[in-house]
Design a protein around this motif. Structure first.
Motif: not given
Length: 225
Positions: A118-119, A123
């Motif tokens: 997810d992170d 980005k």
């Protein structure tokens, strides 16, 4: 080829038997007949859609757990895939391209799927170029396009990038290397006379097949190494 009308080149097929585990998943709800008769909406269809949603999430969670556990013979880069202000798109693209070569060398087919945590997905969606334009928005300098609420995008070369909930290390592969096969879900239902209800359930069987493990490239380290 030696020449026209010459016998075709061939080689013997090599067959190797391997064992792959399959797992069963199920879930059921007992819906009161009174509720079915008086509800203003189709309650059975509503419950069925909810069961399918939970089933899909459970299969996804199990798939991620298989990948995250390690020890399957995947290729590990030893370095996480990232995209930050200090890691420009050129570095991201180079890392993916290098891993894609490994996938193709192992499977003789191009890499097609890149699952990201997810992170990293956030980005990518929010990344901008030196002119403060979103990297993956419509324009002359974008390899692909993705809206802020998208869950996947497709790069040039037909690599689909998609977010995977629960994944901690990005993974690049194709279906020749790794495949999850869902044999369901099957709808099961019956009238429950004793409880004056209608039982509705879902049953499915899923198998994970790392057919060519070396063709699955994980951007990180093997937990079992």
């Amino acid at each position: 080829r030696a020449g026209q009308k010459q016998e075709a080149n061939s080689q013997s097929m090599i067959v190797e038997t391997k064992t792959f585990e399959a797992e069963w998943y199920d879930g059921a709800v007992d819906v009161a007949i009174e509720l079915i008769r008086t509800a203003e909406i189709g309650i059975i269809d509503l419950v069925w859609q909810d069961l399918l949603g939970v089933y899909a999430k459970r299969v996804e969670t199990a798939t991620v757990a298989k990948v995250e556990a390690g020890g399957l013979g995947f290729t590990y880069t030893g370095t996480a895939l990232d995209y930050t202000g200090s890691t420009p798109y050129a570095d991201f693209a180079a890392a993916v391209a290098e891993a894609a070569i490994e996938v193709e060398d192992a499977t003789d087919e191009p890499a097609t799927k890149l699952g990201v945590p997810d992170d990293l997905w956030v980005k990518l969606v929010a990344a901008t170029d030196q002119n403060d334009r979103r990297q993956f928005s419509s324009g002359d300098y974008s390899d692909a396009t993705a809206g802020l609420t998208a869950s996947s995008l497709r790069l040039d070369g037909d690599i689909e990038i998609f977010r995977v909930k629960g994944l901690t290390q990005a993974i690049l592969f194709n279906e020749a290397a790794f495949r999850a096969h869902d044999y369901g879900p099957e709808r099961v239902e019956a009238v429950n006379v004793a409880q004056m209800g209608r039982d509705l359930g879902v049953l499915g069987r899923v198998m994970w097949v790392p057919r060519i493990p070396a063709g699955v490239v994980v951007f990180g380290t093997d937990p079992q190494a």
